[in-house]
Scaffold this active site. Structure first.
Site, PDB file in Angstrom:
ATOM      1  N   SER A 605      41.036  37.580  39.717  1.00 39.38           N
ATOM      2  CA  SER A 605      41.256  36.261  40.290  1.00 39.38           C
ATOM      3  C   SER A 605      42.351  35.558  39.484  1.00 39.38           C
ATOM      4  CB  SER A 605      39.947  35.474  40.325  1.00 39.38           C
ATOM      5  OG  SER A 605      40.039  34.371  41.174  1.00 39.38           O
ATOM      6  N   ASP A 680      38.994  39.456  51.781  1.00 42.75           N
ATOM      7  CA  ASP A 680      38.915  38.300  50.884  1.00 42.75           C
ATOM      8  C   ASP A 680      39.241  37.019  51.642  1.00 42.75           C
ATOM      9  OD1 ASP A 680      39.079  36.487  48.757  1.00 42.75           O
ATOM     10  OD2 ASP A 680      39.969  37.966  47.403  1.00 42.75           O
ATOM     11  N   HIS A 712      36.253  38.539  47.937  1.00 44.52           N
ATOM     12  CA  HIS A 712      36.763  38.276  46.588  1.00 44.52           C
ATOM     13  C   HIS A 712      35.876  38.924  45.533  1.00 44.52           C
ATOM     14  CE1 HIS A 712      39.535  36.240  44.004  1.00 44.52           C
ATOM     15  NE2 HIS A 712      38.602  35.542  43.378  1.00 44.52           N
TER      16      HIS A 712
END
Length: 740
Positions: A605, A680, A712
């Site tokens: 991330s 995602d 994600h």
């Protein structure tokens, strides 16, 4: 953006007799397959512990030994010290597939991997609990009987019992439904098309503001405040959720930085939808509704945040007319800073407010009464989570970040500034919650040598009874791996401006004269603190068992060290964090047991973004980099998170250009592994696809691993080992290997 759940490290329980007895036993190999298998190596991991209204029962969600991600509802009778399963999720559940809306809500609540029961609510009279399961609702009583409240094909989102327990409410098909408990529910808001939602928090509220609620029951079951969201101004991101055997295309309303947000309105109405009035939120519709609460005076209180996130107004609303006035205003601690939202506040019976603020440079508590502010905590330590309030004794409880990298629970008076009392034990990292009256604490604690334990305690910290002792004895799932495990070491380095940066290091068993590779884990973004002295799990130890050093450093911009420590990322993401992590790498290269040519980066991330920026900024400093689900261009990420730190790209385009990982992508010359889930909905796949295109067009070699159907969170009992084995095959292929 919030850090994904990442098990980071594990340590030897050196203080236990069991560890001493087994110190010389034959080490058992800790594989990635075992790290992510059931039963969890952390031991039991209870969630959502709550005390019943009468304080007799403790309820919590407990995961199963044979399925670490499935949770059932358990009750503990404090007087008899007996446990009983109240709801068996597997026996009661239907296994029906959840709706797309509920799946996405779970993703944004970071519970998308969990099964069974993920939430519940006590009835105000203590007669039982409301339990959502597999899209329907149930009411479980303490005698073991369970009443089914809904049985529909549609999913009931955001279910609640009303304040007095007379009604059950939920969202179905973009409308708010209400009915008396045990009776059929009916919609109390109109159906207005695909872009209008009633009773749901908008995307950025769920993802970035930690607000999952979209409606709020008033006292005595008389009125409800309901959010109406108009998503029509929000741009559409066509998201292809690419699965293993097919692709589903979703037109997702996703407000990218610099674009229009949803229009959020509030209405107050009766439980049948009658007497509906609109709340006056002001003339400017480009605002955020950050929090909504009913006060003890039966007024509605709304926290209104400006688009720039530098001003927060507390509105006091007349629920009969919707008229509002500004009760007080909170401003950012600096002109080049922002307001961090929190849930650390409490309305008190006398109409005053216990309130958390960073106005003096650190998180502190204040009391707002009769238009005046009284400061209740002080000092250069960051206070955060409000644990509970005991008004009868005139004290409140909260969490504080200490200098020894642990979090402790403290208490302070409600009516004057005094040296606080620390009620938890040094050497452990703590979190806690309390009953509504602030008379009993539920405390969770861990250390580098002890997985998470939980217990009930009195307000002075004295333990009443263990809830989960989780002792590392011979029966613990972790026992076979204790013999080879090591404690982390901690230290500091100085940033370019002299700021002290904390690091943590796990070292493998070493031979004199040999040098070892490093897996340098980083997040580096605003929000998480990754270096602390709590128990983090088994992943780092599995890495160490392979002969690698695991290293982590918290740079400027990370949490729990005050405004001045977070501020340097203001309109400068991808700058100071890169330089701070470089300091860590340069420090590693000074250590005689580190192979300075074998330092590999890993992040997910924001950490994945940092891997890219670090490889671009310092070619040759790192041996390789793994970038998981990275933001590559901040114009692709959402408004509330991105603009909080970077400003509006329409106003500061130069800041966004400097922060992007796209313009300098072709400068990457070190081995790169790119990983992304192909469904995602948070960091959308376009972030990686644009990077992939630029690298390919620039003839830059790189490797990638894509996960069809994963969002994600690329995690699971089989997928997680696949991901980590992929990472280590990549490192081995590029010579980042331990000495022979």
């Amino acid at each position: 953006m919030r850090i994904p759940l990442l098990a980071a490290a594990v340590a030897l329980f050196s203080s236990s007799a069991f560890a001493d007895d087994h110190a010389m036993s034959e080490p058992q190999e800790l594989t990635f397959e075992r790290v992510f298998a059931s039963p969890s190596l952390n031991g039991p991991s209870p969630r959502q512990a709550k005390l019943s209204p009468d304080g007799r029962y403790l309820t919590l969600l407990r995961n199963r030994e044979d399925d670490r991600e499935r949770y059932d509802l358990w009750g503990f009778d404090i007087s008899t010290q007996e446990w009983r399963m109240l709801v068996d999720s597997e026996a009661l559940g239907t296994g029906r597939e959840l709706s797309e809306d509920e799946k996405m809500q779970r993703e944004r609540a970071r519970v998308g991997n969990l099964k069974g029961i993920i939430s519940y609510q006590w009835a105000s009279d203590g007669s039982g609990v409301l339990v959502p399961l597999d899209g329907d609702l149930y009411f479980a009583k303490l005698d073991g009987t369970v009443q089914r409240l809904t049985d529909t094909e549609e999913t009931e989102l955001n279910p609640k019992l009303s304040s007095k327990g007379g009604y059950v409410s939920f969202v179905r098909d973009r409308q708010l439904w209400v009915g008396e408990v045990g009776e059929a529910a009916a919609p109390i808001t109109p159906k207005e098309g695909e872009t209008i939602r009633w009773g749901e928090a908008e995307f950025v509220a769920q993802e970035e503001m930690s607000r999952m609620d979209g409606y709020w029951w008033g006292p005595n079951d008389q009125r409800i405040a309901v959010q109406r969201t108009d998503e029509s101004p929000v741009g559409i991101v066509t998201r292809a959720a690419i699965g293993a055997t097919g692709t589903k295309v979703f037109d997702q309303r996703y407000p990218v930085a610099g674009s229009d947000n949803a229009i959020v309105e509030l209405y107050v109405m009766d439980p049948d939808g009658g007497n509906r009035v609109k709340v006056d939120l002001g003339d400017d519709t480009d605002i955020y509704v950050a929090r909504v609460n009913w006060g003890p005076d039966d007024y509605l209180y709304v926290q209104r945040q400006n688009r720039e996130q530098t001003v927060l107004d507390m509105l006091k609303v007349d629920p009969a007319t919707g008229a509002s006035e500004v009760w007080f205003t909170e401003k950012a601690a600096r002109e080049d800073y922002w307001i961090n939202l929190s849930n650390n506040y409490r309305f008190l019976k006398d109409g005053s407010l216990l309130w958390w603020s960073e106005r003096d440079g650190f998180g502190q508590y204040y009391r707002f009464k009769d238009g005046e502010w009284l400061k209740l905590t002080s000092g250069n330590t960051h206070k955060f989570d409000l644990v509970g309030v005991n008004e009868s004794e005139g004290e409140f409880f909260y969490t504080v970040a200490t200098g020894d990298l642990t979090r402790q629970i403290r208490s302070s008076p409600l009516d004057y500034l005094r040296r606080p009392a620390t009620i938890t034990k040094n050497g452990y990292d703590h979190s806690a919650s309390m009953d509504g009256k602030g008379t009993v604490l539920y405390i969770s604690r861990s250390s580098v040598n002890q997985p998470t334990q939980s217990y009930l305690a009195r307000t002075n910290g004295e333990r009443i009874t263990w809830v989960e002792e989780n002792a590392l004895d011979a029966d613990h799932p972790y026992a076979p791996y204790l013999a080879s495990h090591v404690e982390p070491e901690f230290g500091t380095v100085e940033a370019e401006d002299g700021t002290e940066l904390h690091w943590m290091m796990y070292k493998p068993e070493m031979e004199p004269g040999k040098q070892y590779p490093v897996l340098y884990y980083h997040y580096s973004g605003p929000g998480p603190q990754t270096v602390d002295k709590g128990w983090d799990g088994a992943l780092a130890q599995a890495v160490v068992d392979k002969g690698y050093i695991w290293f982590v450093l918290d740079g400027r911009g990370s949490a729990n060290r005050g405004v001045d420590f977070e501020q340097p990322i203001y309109r400068a993401m991808g700058g100071v964090e890169v330089r701070d992590q470089k300091v860590g790498a340069e420090y590693l290269k000074t250590l005689d047991f580190v192979d300075g040519d074998k330092i590999a980066l890993y992040g997910w991330s924001y950490g994945g973004y940092m891997t890219l920026k670090q490889l671009q900024a310092d070619p040759g400093l790192y041996a390789a980099g793994i970038s998981g689900a990275p933001v590559t261009k901040w114009e692709l990420y959402d408004t509330h998170y991105t603009e909080r730190y970077m400003g509006d790209p329409r106003e500061v385009p130069e800041a966004y250009k400097a922060a992007s990982a796209i313009p300098d992508a072709t400068k990457i010359s070190d081995p790169l592994l790119l990983i992304h889930g192909m469904a995602d909905d948070n960091v959308v796949f376009e972030n990686s696809s644009e990077l992939i295109s630029v690298l390919q067009e620039g003839n830059v070699p790189f490797e990638m691993m894509l996960y069809p159907g994963y969002t994600h969170r690329v995690a699971g009992e089989n997928i997680s080992p696949h991901l980590w084995n992929t990472i280590f095959r990549f490192l081995e292929a590029h010579g980042v290997t331990p000495p022979e």
